[in-house]
Design a protein around this motif. Structure first.
Motif, short mmCIF file in Angstrom:
data_model
loop_
_atom_site.label_atom_id
_atom_site.label_comp_id
_atom_site.label_asym_id
_atom_site.label_seq_id
_atom_site.Cartn_x
_atom_site.Cartn_y
_atom_site.Cartn_z
N ILE B 5 4.57 4.85 9.99
CA ILE B 5 3.73 3.79 9.26
C ILE B 5 4.08 2.72 9.21
N ASP B 6 5.36 2.38 9.48
CA ASP B 6 6.06 1.42 8.86
C ASP B 6 6.28 0.08 9.77
N THR B 7 4.96 -0.26 9.82
CA THR B 7 4.49 -1.54 10.66
C THR B 7 3.45 -2.04 9.91
N ARG B 8 3.34 -3.56 10.11
CA ARG B 8 2.02 -4.19 9.24
C ARG B 8 0.87 -3.64 9.84
N HIS B 9 0.68 -3.35 10.93
CA HIS B 9 -0.86 -3.08 11.35
C HIS B 9 -1.12 -1.54 11.10
N ASN B 10 -0.26 -0.88 10.70
CA ASN B 10 -0.44 0.65 10.22
C ASN B 10 -0.95 0.51 8.93
N ALA B 11 -0.64 -0.40 7.97
CA ALA B 11 -0.79 -0.62 6.47
C ALA B 11 -2.26 -0.42 6.13
N LYS B 12 -2.59 0.20 5.39
CA LYS B 12 -3.99 0.06 4.59
C LYS B 12 -4.20 -1.45 3.90
N VAL B 13 -5.30 -1.99 4.00
CA VAL B 13 -5.62 -3.19 3.30
C VAL B 13 -5.88 -2.82 1.84
N MET B 14 -5.17 -3.24 0.86
CA MET B 14 -5.53 -2.78 -0.57
C MET B 14 -5.76 -4.05 -1.25
N ASN B 15 -5.74 -4.10 -2.48
CA ASN B 15 -6.16 -5.36 -3.46
C ASN B 15 -5.12 -5.60 -4.33
N ARG B 16 -4.81 -6.92 -4.26
CA ARG B 16 -3.43 -7.32 -5.19
C ARG B 16 -3.51 -7.23 -6.53
N PHE B 17 -4.68 -7.14 -7.23
CA PHE B 17 -4.98 -7.14 -8.70
C PHE B 17 -4.65 -5.37 -9.06
N GLU B 18 -5.26 -4.42 -8.02
CA GLU B 18 -5.02 -3.19 -8.40
C GLU B 18 -3.68 -2.83 -8.20
N LEU B 19 -2.93 -3.26 -7.30
CA LEU B 19 -1.47 -2.86 -7.17
C LEU B 19 -0.77 -3.63 -8.35
N THR B 20 -0.95 -4.73 -8.57
CA THR B 20 -0.36 -5.35 -9.65
C THR B 20 -0.22 -4.65 -10.91
N LYS B 21 -1.56 -3.98 -11.31
CA LYS B 21 -1.66 -3.37 -12.32
C LYS B 21 -0.93 -1.78 -12.11
N LEU B 22 -0.97 -1.36 -10.98
CA LEU B 22 -0.14 -0.05 -10.84
C LEU B 22 1.26 -0.26 -11.19
N LEU B 23 1.77 -1.45 -10.61
CA LEU B 23 3.13 -1.92 -10.74
C LEU B 23 3.56 -2.18 -12.34
N VAL B 24 2.77 -3.04 -12.97
CA VAL B 24 2.86 -3.30 -14.26
C VAL B 24 2.93 -1.96 -15.21
N ALA B 25 2.31 -0.99 -14.74
CA ALA B 25 2.09 0.17 -15.79
C ALA B 25 3.41 0.89 -15.80
N LYS B 26 4.31 0.68 -14.78
CA LYS B 26 5.70 1.28 -14.51
C LYS B 26 6.90 0.68 -15.17
N LEU B 27 6.47 -0.48 -15.75
CA LEU B 27 7.55 -1.37 -16.24
C LEU B 27 7.83 -1.17 -17.55
N THR B 28 9.15 -1.26 -17.98
CA THR B 28 9.63 -1.28 -19.41
C THR B 28 10.27 -2.79 -19.81
N ASP B 29 11.21 -2.85 -19.34
CA ASP B 29 12.08 -4.27 -19.79
C ASP B 29 12.62 -4.99 -18.66
N GLU B 30 11.68 -4.63 -17.47
CA GLU B 30 12.20 -5.51 -16.28
C GLU B 30 11.41 -6.91 -16.37
N ALA B 31 12.38 -7.89 -15.83
CA ALA B 31 11.82 -9.32 -15.71
C ALA B 31 10.96 -9.23 -14.52
N VAL B 32 9.91 -10.10 -14.59
CA VAL B 32 9.08 -10.23 -13.30
C VAL B 32 8.90 -11.87 -13.19
N ILE B 33 9.13 -12.29 -11.95
CA ILE B 33 8.91 -13.66 -11.57
C ILE B 33 7.46 -13.54 -10.96
#
Lengths: 177, 201
Positions: B5-33
């Motif tokens: 699956i590790d090529t661009r054309h095989n990857a599912k088109v997702m939504n940035r805000f939804e993915l950002t929320k998934l990422l932020v939910a995992k964070l504790t003290d990490e810095a994010v730029i």
């Protein structure tokens, strides 16, 4: 006249003055004139010195490191400085980050490349337009004072600053006419 | 991770805000730029964190800024959120990251193939089917991966937050604009970030 710690070359003075001011991070894009300074900081474990692919990157790295609590300085040549106005304005100036820059001056006092001579004319107008404190170092006996005071002022006032190394100080890049 | 699956054309088109929320939910003290535009707007919308820095210019410098923070604070994980168009402006930084090999750096790239904020024009990379993960891997960042879908994005993020990097995670996203915009007060943002990551008290 000897500079910091009895140093007698411009690059030894710069190294000791950076050390005394705890400026440890030195990303750079190389330049012939800067070579002895680059060699010195790369050989000294006090410093974290490494090349970047582009001067903008080095600006981002030093800005990020300062926000993270580590002081740094970007080393580059005149032509590299000319790639920077956007990031100087929108990152260092807008966020009030004491970005330190040291530029080896090409394009004057015996330049052999017209391109370098043209680029050089943009440097000081850009610095002035952005209100960035800048000093041109021409004399060995003034090097320590100018470098030290510029670093201290930049940090105290949270403002970027640029030190320009004149061929009068470094000898510049020589060529045979 | 699945190699197939590790090529661009095989990857599912997702939504940035939804993915950002998934990422932020995992964070504790990490810095994010947060890179300029939508990357940091959606980071802002996903919940204010004192460890977030929201860029307001200097397109392409999310990764270099994050690398600087990572060097200054080697015990803190630092995440760069960057758009594909921004990364294209500063591809050389991937070689710099690979050369420094910071264990605490995670690069997340949102790839919609367009300059969404300026009117949705296609990037040259989209026209050429350029694969940013392949570029990152070829630059020397071994842990470079496409997220096939939301579940794999979450799994990659969890791995990146727990295992030595540098990491490069790319997700294909849709053409939706960010859900809100960041307050544009750069000095306040910078000062809050410095206090958030403990370099100023």
């Amino acid at each position: 006249m000897a500079g910091a710690g009895g140093a007698t070359t411009w690059h030894d003075i710069v190294v000791e003055t950076l050390r005394r001011n705890d400026v440890r991070l030195v990303p750079y894009v190389p330049d012939r004139v800067l070579t002895p300074l680059i060699r010195a900081v790369e050989a000294d474990p006090f410093f974290t010195a490494f090349p970047t692919a582009r001067e903008e990157e080095a600006v981002g790295i030093v800005a990020g490191a300062w926000m993270g609590g580590m002081r740094g300085i970007v080393l580059m040549q005149t032509s590299g400085f000319a790639t920077l106005p956007n990031v100087l304005a929108s990152l260092a100036c807008a966020c009030q980050i004491p970005l330190l820059m040291m530029v080896s001056e090409r394009g004057t006092l015996g330049e052999f490349n017209l391109g370098q001579a043209m680029v050089c004319r943009t440097m000081r107008p850009v610095l002035s337009a952005l209100g960035i404190e800048h000093h041109t170092i021409t004399r060995l006996d003034e090097t320590e004072f100018v470098v030290d005071r510029t670093i201290r002022q930049a940090i105290a006032t949270q403002a970027p600053a640029c030190l320009i190394l004149s061929p009068l100080l470094t000898g510049g890049k020589a060529f045979s006419a | 991770m699945s190699a197939t699956i590790d090529t661009r054309h095989n990857a599912k088109v997702m939504n940035r805000f939804e993915l950002t929320k998934l990422l932020v939910a995992k964070l504790t003290d990490e810095a994010v730029i947060g890179g300029i535009g939508n990357a940091n707007f959606d980071l802002w919308a996903a919940g204010r964190r004192p460890e977030n820095f929201y860029m307001l210019g200097s397109m392409g410098l999310a990764v270099p800024i994050a690398l600087g923070v990572a060097i200054a604070q080697p015990h803190r994980t630092v995440i760069a959120l960057e758009g594909d168009g921004s990364l294209l402006m500063q591809l050389g930084c991937l070689a710099t990251v690979a050369a420094r090999a910071p264990r605490n750096l995670v690069i997340v790239v949102w790839d919609n193939g367009i300059y969404q904020i300026t009117g949705g024009q296609k990037t040259p990379a989209a026209a050429a089917r350029t694969d940013l993960v392949a570029i990152a891997r070829a630059s020397g960042i071994v842990e470079s991966h496409w997220a096939a879908d939301e579940a794999e994005f979450e799994a990659l993020a969890a791995r990146a937050l727990g295992a030595p990097g540098p990491w490069f995670i790319a997700a294909r996203i849709d053409d939706k604009p960010a859900v809100t915009q960041t307050e544009r007060d750069p000095v306040r943002i910078r000062d809050a970030f410095m206090r958030g990551i403990g370099s100023r008290s």
